[in-house]
Design a protein around this motif. Structure first.
Motif, mmCIF file in Angstrom:
data_model
loop_
_atom_site.group_PDB
_atom_site.id
_atom_site.type_symbol
_atom_site.label_atom_id
_atom_site.label_comp_id
_atom_site.label_asym_id
_atom_site.label_seq_id
_atom_site.Cartn_x
_atom_site.Cartn_y
_atom_site.Cartn_z
ATOM 1 N N VAL A 114 6.340 13.507 1.913
ATOM 2 C CA VAL A 114 6.977 12.573 0.987
ATOM 3 C C VAL A 114 7.060 11.206 1.661
ATOM 4 C CG1 VAL A 114 9.070 12.026 -0.305
ATOM 5 C CG2 VAL A 114 8.292 14.398 -0.152
ATOM 6 N N LEU A 115 6.445 10.204 1.030
ATOM 7 C CA LEU A 115 6.450 8.847 1.580
ATOM 8 C C LEU A 115 7.636 8.036 1.068
ATOM 9 C CD1 LEU A 115 2.657 8.056 1.200
ATOM 10 C CD2 LEU A 115 3.878 8.671 3.296
ATOM 11 N N GLY A 116 8.075 8.334 -0.150
ATOM 12 C CA GLY A 116 9.184 7.591 -0.749
ATOM 13 C C GLY A 116 9.051 7.548 -2.261
ATOM 14 N N ARG A 117 9.631 6.499 -2.859
ATOM 15 C CA ARG A 117 9.613 6.337 -4.321
ATOM 16 C C ARG A 117 8.925 5.039 -4.702
ATOM 17 N NH1 ARG A 117 11.267 10.053 -7.470
ATOM 18 N NH2 ARG A 117 12.626 11.609 -6.606
ATOM 19 N N MET A 118 8.217 5.087 -5.813
ATOM 20 C CA MET A 118 7.540 3.901 -6.331
ATOM 21 C C MET A 118 8.601 2.897 -6.773
ATOM 22 S SD MET A 118 4.457 2.675 -7.097
ATOM 23 C CE MET A 118 3.454 4.127 -7.319
ATOM 24 N N LYS A 119 8.608 1.762 -6.116
ATOM 25 C CA LYS A 119 9.614 0.730 -6.391
ATOM 26 C C LYS A 119 9.073 -0.339 -7.334
ATOM 27 C CE LYS A 119 12.089 -2.842 -3.813
ATOM 28 N NZ LYS A 119 12.296 -3.374 -2.473
ATOM 29 N N ASP A 120 7.790 -0.679 -7.180
ATOM 30 C CA ASP A 120 7.218 -1.770 -7.959
ATOM 31 C C ASP A 120 5.701 -1.645 -7.930
ATOM 32 O OD1 ASP A 120 7.090 -4.077 -9.487
ATOM 33 O OD2 ASP A 120 7.771 -5.427 -7.904
ATOM 34 N N VAL A 121 5.048 -2.381 -8.810
ATOM 35 C CA VAL A 121 3.599 -2.496 -8.795
ATOM 36 C C VAL A 121 3.279 -3.982 -8.825
ATOM 37 C CG1 VAL A 121 1.432 -1.963 -9.965
ATOM 38 C CG2 VAL A 121 3.299 -0.296 -9.999
ATOM 39 N N ALA A 126 -7.421 -8.868 -7.396
ATOM 40 C CA ALA A 126 -8.447 -7.855 -7.153
ATOM 41 C C ALA A 126 -8.033 -6.493 -7.718
ATOM 42 C CB ALA A 126 -8.720 -7.739 -5.664
ATOM 43 N N ASN A 127 -6.869 -6.009 -7.311
ATOM 44 C CA ASN A 127 -6.375 -4.715 -7.778
ATOM 45 C C ASN A 127 -4.858 -4.708 -7.622
ATOM 46 O OD1 ASN A 127 -7.632 -4.235 -4.811
ATOM 47 N ND2 ASN A 127 -5.649 -3.204 -4.979
ATOM 48 N N ASP A 128 -4.210 -3.822 -8.347
ATOM 49 C CA ASP A 128 -2.762 -3.694 -8.219
ATOM 50 C C ASP A 128 -2.431 -3.097 -6.857
ATOM 51 O OD1 ASP A 128 -2.614 -4.619 -10.798
ATOM 52 O OD2 ASP A 128 -2.020 -2.710 -11.689
ATOM 53 N N VAL A 129 -1.178 -3.274 -6.444
ATOM 54 C CA VAL A 129 -0.697 -2.718 -5.189
ATOM 55 C C VAL A 129 0.608 -1.988 -5.469
ATOM 56 C CG1 VAL A 129 0.120 -3.223 -2.856
ATOM 57 C CG2 VAL A 129 -1.776 -4.545 -3.826
ATOM 58 N N TYR A 130 0.684 -0.726 -5.064
ATOM 59 C CA TYR A 130 1.906 0.052 -5.230
ATOM 60 C C TYR A 130 2.872 -0.288 -4.101
ATOM 61 C CZ TYR A 130 -1.061 2.923 -8.257
ATOM 62 O OH TYR A 130 -1.911 3.370 -9.234
ATOM 63 N N VAL A 131 4.126 -0.540 -4.464
ATOM 64 C CA VAL A 131 5.176 -0.790 -3.484
ATOM 65 C C VAL A 131 6.035 0.472 -3.442
ATOM 66 C CG1 VAL A 131 7.114 -2.236 -2.793
ATOM 67 C CG2 VAL A 131 5.175 -3.248 -4.023
ATOM 68 N N VAL A 132 5.976 1.170 -2.311
ATOM 69 C CA VAL A 132 6.707 2.423 -2.150
ATOM 70 C C VAL A 132 7.888 2.169 -1.216
ATOM 71 C CG1 VAL A 132 6.560 4.821 -1.359
ATOM 72 C CG2 VAL A 132 4.589 3.743 -2.476
ATOM 73 N N GLU A 133 9.086 2.475 -1.697
ATOM 74 C CA GLU A 133 10.273 2.355 -0.863
ATOM 75 C C GLU A 133 10.419 3.642 -0.066
ATOM 76 O OE1 GLU A 133 14.795 0.711 -1.206
ATOM 77 O OE2 GLU A 133 13.970 1.741 -2.936
ATOM 78 N N THR A 134 10.381 3.506 1.260
ATOM 79 C CA THR A 134 10.428 4.681 2.130
ATOM 80 C C THR A 134 11.865 5.157 2.318
ATOM 81 O OG1 THR A 134 10.566 3.318 4.118
ATOM 82 C CG2 THR A 134 8.353 3.941 3.372
ATOM 83 N N GLU A 135 11.992 6.350 2.863
ATOM 84 C CA GLU A 135 13.308 6.965 3.083
ATOM 85 C C GLU A 135 14.223 6.092 3.936
ATOM 86 O OE1 GLU A 135 14.114 10.499 2.285
ATOM 87 O OE2 GLU A 135 12.399 10.401 0.935
ATOM 88 N N ASN A 136 13.658 5.349 4.889
ATOM 89 C CA ASN A 136 14.477 4.520 5.780
ATOM 90 C C ASN A 136 14.710 3.116 5.233
ATOM 91 O OD1 ASN A 136 12.024 3.303 6.152
ATOM 92 N ND2 ASN A 136 11.835 3.782 8.325
ATOM 93 N N GLY A 137 14.356 2.879 3.964
ATOM 94 C CA GLY A 137 14.597 1.588 3.325
ATOM 95 C C GLY A 137 13.479 0.583 3.499
ATOM 96 N N GLY A 138 12.424 0.960 4.188
ATOM 97 C CA GLY A 138 11.278 0.064 4.352
ATOM 98 C C GLY A 138 10.362 0.123 3.140
ATOM 99 N N GLU A 139 9.271 -0.629 3.222
ATOM 100 C CA GLU A 139 8.288 -0.637 2.147
ATOM 101 C C GLU A 139 6.911 -0.289 2.690
ATOM 102 O OE1 GLU A 139 8.333 -4.453 0.227
ATOM 103 O OE2 GLU A 139 10.046 -3.914 -1.014
ATOM 104 N N LEU A 140 6.174 0.446 1.893
ATOM 105 C CA LEU A 140 4.799 0.797 2.201
ATOM 106 C C LEU A 140 3.950 0.267 1.048
ATOM 107 C CD1 LEU A 140 2.895 2.398 4.080
ATOM 108 C CD2 LEU A 140 3.427 4.415 2.725
#
Length: 169
Positions: A114-121, A126-140
């Protein structure tokens, strides 16, 4: 899945006869021409309005709602979201999703981590980018490309991704 989809946000009034400027949040602003009714959402309130006319000016959509005929009728509509029901939505191709449906999905790797939850797109050129909020509050940040996106299960609330080398750093 959400039952209503945002297609625009009212930015200001336009003229004195009840028209408003709408900033389109849809990929296809021309779709406004086909809309007969929309819902205006202010806070928790949603009010259905009949669309009387639509025209375009620069990057904006100028909309006139039936029964709102004076500037005083529409002044309080600034920053109000313009919504449509899911059945009025533009048909999607296979493998396409509405951003609203992707938000808050659990994002996992192919191995089940589990990497986290989808926070934003983020919508880039060029292409969309998924912003995933990680368990420790960071972003991937994960590019929304076929090479990374392995599967989406809206019913289960899960997106499976393949992390390309260097994305985690």
């Amino acid at each position: 899945m959400v039952d209503m989809l945002r297609v625009g946000v009212i930015t200001s009034t336009h003229g004195l006869n009840g028209e408003v400027k709408v900033f389109p949040t849809t990929d296809d602003p021309a779709r406004f021409k086909k809309l007969k009714t929309v819902y205006l959402e202010k806070g928790k309130d949603r009010i259905c309005h009949e669309v009387e006319s639509v025209r375009f000016f620069k990057q904006m959509v100028i909309v006139k709602f039936k029964g709102l005929d004076k500037i005083e009728d529409v002044q309080q509509l600034r920053q109000v979201s313009v919504l449509v029901t899911r059945d009025q939505a533009v048909p999607l191709e296979e493998g396409e999703y509405f951003i609203a449906d992707l938000l808050d999905l659990e994002v996992r790797t192919e191995e089940g981590e589990v990497l986290g939850r989808m926070k934003d797109v983020l919508q880039t050129g060029a292409n969309d980018v998924y912003v995933v909020e990680t368990e420790n509050g960071g972003e991937l940040l994960i590019p929304a490309i076929d090479e990374c996106r392995r599967g989406v299960d809206l019913e289960a609330g899960v997106m499976v991704v393949h992390l390309l080398k260097g994305l985690r750093e």
